[in-house]
Design a protein around this motif. Structure first.
Motif, PDB file in Angstrom:
ATOM      1  N   THR A  90      -2.741  -3.333  16.176  1.00  0.00           N
ATOM      2  CA  THR A  90      -1.831  -4.965  16.073  1.00  0.00           C
ATOM      3  C   THR A  90      -1.437  -5.221  15.346  1.00  0.00           C
ATOM      4  O   THR A  90      -0.147  -5.979  14.921  1.00  0.00           O
ATOM      5  N   LYS A  91      -1.957  -5.541  14.140  1.00  0.00           N
ATOM      6  CA  LYS A  91      -2.161  -6.381  12.452  1.00  0.00           C
ATOM      7  C   LYS A  91      -1.824  -4.984  11.427  1.00  0.00           C
ATOM      8  O   LYS A  91      -2.722  -3.851  11.409  1.00  0.00           O
ATOM      9  N   ILE A  92      -1.422  -5.359  10.279  1.00  0.00           N
ATOM     10  CA  ILE A  92      -1.290  -4.750   9.312  1.00  0.00           C
ATOM     11  C   ILE A  92      -1.391  -5.495   8.466  1.00  0.00           C
ATOM     12  O   ILE A  92      -1.007  -6.766   8.087  1.00  0.00           O
ATOM     13  N   GLY A  93      -2.313  -4.758   7.078  1.00  0.00           N
ATOM     14  CA  GLY A  93      -2.337  -5.782   5.237  1.00  0.00           C
ATOM     15  C   GLY A  93      -1.998  -4.411   4.855  1.00  0.00           C
ATOM     16  O   GLY A  93      -2.580  -4.050   4.916  1.00  0.00           O
ATOM     17  N   VAL A  94      -1.016  -4.610   3.670  1.00  0.00           N
ATOM     18  CA  VAL A  94      -0.770  -4.072   2.840  1.00  0.00           C
ATOM     19  C   VAL A  94      -1.104  -4.651   1.013  1.00  0.00           C
ATOM     20  O   VAL A  94      -0.767  -5.974   0.925  1.00  0.00           O
ATOM     21  N   GLY A  95      -1.544  -4.179   0.555  1.00  0.00           N
ATOM     22  CA  GLY A  95      -2.233  -3.996  -0.537  1.00  0.00           C
ATOM     23  C   GLY A  95      -1.543  -3.673  -1.430  1.00  0.00           C
ATOM     24  O   GLY A  95      -1.054  -2.329  -1.308  1.00  0.00           O
ATOM     25  N   PHE A  96      -1.757  -3.831  -3.040  1.00  0.00           N
ATOM     26  CA  PHE A  96      -1.134  -3.009  -4.120  1.00  0.00           C
ATOM     27  C   PHE A  96      -1.391  -4.007  -5.389  1.00  0.00           C
ATOM     28  O   PHE A  96      -1.142  -5.188  -5.564  1.00  0.00           O
ATOM     29  N   TYR A  97      -1.943  -2.804  -5.960  1.00  0.00           N
ATOM     30  CA  TYR A  97      -2.145  -3.369  -7.946  1.00  0.00           C
ATOM     31  C   TYR A  97      -1.718  -2.267  -8.155  1.00  0.00           C
ATOM     32  O   TYR A  97      -1.594  -1.002  -7.981  1.00  0.00           O
ATOM     33  N   GLU A  98      -1.589  -2.757 -10.103  1.00  0.00           N
ATOM     34  CA  GLU A  98      -0.927  -2.180 -10.983  1.00  0.00           C
ATOM     35  C   GLU A  98      -2.190  -2.489 -12.345  1.00  0.00           C
ATOM     36  O   GLU A  98      -1.892  -2.936 -12.686  1.00  0.00           O
ATOM     37  N   SER A  99      -2.195  -0.643 -12.851  1.00  0.00           N
ATOM     38  CA  SER A  99      -3.316  -1.195 -14.177  1.00  0.00           C
ATOM     39  C   SER A  99      -2.555   0.309 -14.807  1.00  0.00           C
ATOM     40  O   SER A  99      -2.255   1.446 -14.369  1.00  0.00           O
ATOM     41  N   ASN A 100      -2.231  -0.086 -16.302  1.00  0.00           N
ATOM     42  CA  ASN A 100      -1.490   1.271 -17.373  1.00  0.00           C
ATOM     43  C   ASN A 100      -0.523   1.664 -16.216  1.00  0.00           C
ATOM     44  O   ASN A 100      -0.444   2.951 -17.091  1.00  0.00           O
ATOM     45  N   GLY A 101      -0.371   1.029 -15.745  1.00  0.00           N
ATOM     46  CA  GLY A 101       1.115   2.172 -15.478  1.00  0.00           C
ATOM     47  C   GLY A 101       0.896   2.788 -13.901  1.00  0.00           C
ATOM     48  O   GLY A 101       1.906   3.861 -13.784  1.00  0.00           O
ATOM     49  N   VAL A 102      -0.231   2.589 -13.518  1.00  0.00           N
ATOM     50  CA  VAL A 102      -0.435   3.122 -12.436  1.00  0.00           C
ATOM     51  C   VAL A 102      -0.463   2.647 -11.380  1.00  0.00           C
ATOM     52  O   VAL A 102      -0.718   1.367 -11.203  1.00  0.00           O
ATOM     53  N   LYS A 103       0.179   2.849  -9.669  1.00  0.00           N
ATOM     54  CA  LYS A 103       0.055   2.157  -9.171  1.00  0.00           C
ATOM     55  C   LYS A 103      -0.395   2.018  -7.812  1.00  0.00           C
ATOM     56  O   LYS A 103      -0.534   2.879  -7.497  1.00  0.00           O
ATOM     57  N   TYR A 104      -1.887   1.240  -7.256  1.00  0.00           N
ATOM     58  CA  TYR A 104      -2.714   1.050  -6.730  1.00  0.00           C
ATOM     59  C   TYR A 104      -2.474   1.264  -5.201  1.00  0.00           C
ATOM     60  O   TYR A 104      -1.447  -0.008  -5.072  1.00  0.00           O
ATOM     61  N   TRP A 105      -1.935   1.975  -3.936  1.00  0.00           N
ATOM     62  CA  TRP A 105      -1.877   1.278  -2.193  1.00  0.00           C
ATOM     63  C   TRP A 105      -2.784   1.429  -1.244  1.00  0.00           C
ATOM     64  O   TRP A 105      -3.378   2.025  -1.130  1.00  0.00           O
ATOM     65  N   GLU A 106      -3.038   0.078  -1.080  1.00  0.00           N
ATOM     66  CA  GLU A 106      -2.905   0.130   0.343  1.00  0.00           C
ATOM     67  C   GLU A 106      -3.116  -0.363   1.903  1.00  0.00           C
ATOM     68  O   GLU A 106      -2.251  -1.356   1.743  1.00  0.00           O
ATOM     69  N   GLN A 107      -3.310   0.258   2.575  1.00  0.00           N
ATOM     70  CA  GLN A 107      -3.009  -0.653   4.534  1.00  0.00           C
ATOM     71  C   GLN A 107      -4.553  -0.896   4.972  1.00  0.00           C
ATOM     72  O   GLN A 107      -5.325   0.254   4.728  1.00  0.00           O
ATOM     73  N   LEU A 108      -4.354  -1.653   5.372  1.00  0.00           N
ATOM     74  CA  LEU A 108      -5.495  -1.914   6.572  1.00  0.00           C
ATOM     75  C   LEU A 108      -5.522  -1.645   7.431  1.00  0.00           C
ATOM     76  O   LEU A 108      -4.134  -3.131   7.562  1.00  0.00           O
ATOM     77  N   PHE A 109      -5.621  -1.533   8.798  1.00  0.00           N
ATOM     78  CA  PHE A 109      -4.907  -2.035   9.879  1.00  0.00           C
ATOM     79  C   PHE A 109      -5.864  -2.317  11.214  1.00  0.00           C
ATOM     80  O   PHE A 109      -7.688  -1.779  10.695  1.00  0.00           O
ATOM     81  N   THR A 110      -5.613  -3.158  11.745  1.00  0.00           N
ATOM     82  CA  THR A 110      -6.932  -3.698  13.062  1.00  0.00           C
ATOM     83  C   THR A 110      -6.191  -3.750  14.240  1.00  0.00           C
ATOM     84  O   THR A 110      -5.097  -4.111  14.022  1.00  0.00           O
ATOM     85  N   TYR A 111      -7.438  -3.666  15.532  1.00  0.00           N
ATOM     86  CA  TYR A 111      -7.219  -4.901  16.963  1.00  0.00           C
ATOM     87  C   TYR A 111      -8.149  -5.531  16.902  1.00  0.00           C
ATOM     88  O   TYR A 111      -9.507  -4.818  16.287  1.00  0.00           O
ATOM     89  N   GLU A 112      -8.151  -6.345  17.709  1.00  0.00           N
ATOM     90  CA  GLU A 112      -8.764  -7.230  18.730  1.00  0.00           C
ATOM     91  C   GLU A 112      -8.876  -6.390  19.963  1.00  0.00           C
ATOM     92  O   GLU A 112      -8.805  -6.762  20.715  1.00  0.00           O
TER      93      GLU A 112
END
Length: 224
Positions: free
Chosen positions: A202-224
């Protein structure tokens, strides 16, 4: 030759310093008076009703006062004043870089578009999940794994950030340049797609990080 510009009471005038002729300027009107000498010019001024008894006319420059009864002319605008110009945008200004929150919003929108195709409810953005996801995005640069650099499961980041849940899932990726590109990769991978399409989440959080030109992507999902 003497040139007086608008002779009137109390108006300072500036005399030029040409020895062959004398030019007197005031702030009003224009009047040209000529004569072979200063006495002749004084006579002409007096014939015009201007009392020259206290005026010394010479061509050595300086300031004199010419009394008189002329009506002052209407004040003219300062021709040297710059006309205000509407400020134009700086055409050379670089466009601002995409922020983490902007990338996150785009990814969430794409996730919900894919879920809508399957008739699933949209996932809700959660600020605490986003904070945890940004931590995980940085950690995947160190260890691209669902195990954190400290050896614990990815889910421990939720507990550390006060996220309550009964079930959770994680998608990670790196190297993709845009939200559209990373979503294409995830949606075409069975395991990642399963998280995106999980009807329980039901919920989502998205993360993003860039280091030395490389992009890192993250998705976290949850339900209660």
């Amino acid at each position: 030759m003497v040139t007086t510009l608008g002779a009137s009471a109390g108006i300072p005038v500036s005399a030029a310093t040409d020895p062959a002729q004398c030019e007197i300027q005031t702030q009003k009107g224009v009047r040209v008076i000529t004569g072979s000498n200063m006495d002749e010019i004084k006579e002409k001024l007096e014939s015009m009703g201007i009392d020259c008894s206290d005026i010394k006319l010479d061509c050595n420059g300086g300031t004199i006062q010419i009394p008189g009864d002329e009506q002052p002319s209407a004040e003219q605008p300062n021709q040297d004043s710059e006309t205000p110009v509407a400020e134009q945008p700086n055409q050379d200004t670089d466009q601002p870089d995409q922020s983490e929150s902007s990338y996150a919003a785009q990814v969430i929108a794409l996730v919900n578009q894919e879920r809508a195709k399957e008739g699933l409810a949209a996932l809700q953005y959660d600020a605490a999940l986003e904070k945890a996801a940004n931590i995980r995005a940085k950690e995947t640069e160190v260890s691209f794994s669902h195990t954190r650099p400290n050896g614990t499961s990815f889910s421990t980041v939720l507990q550390e950030n006060g996220v309550s849940y009964h079930g959770t899932g994680e998608n990670i990726a790196y190297g993709q340049q845009t939200p559209e590109e990373v979503m294409t990769g995830w949606i075409n991978s069975p395991g990642h797609r399963a998280n995106i399409m999980n009807k329980n989440f039901t919920k989502i959080g998205v993360g993003f990080y860039e280091s030395n030109g490389v992009k890192y992507w993250e998705q976290l999902f949850t339900y209660e």
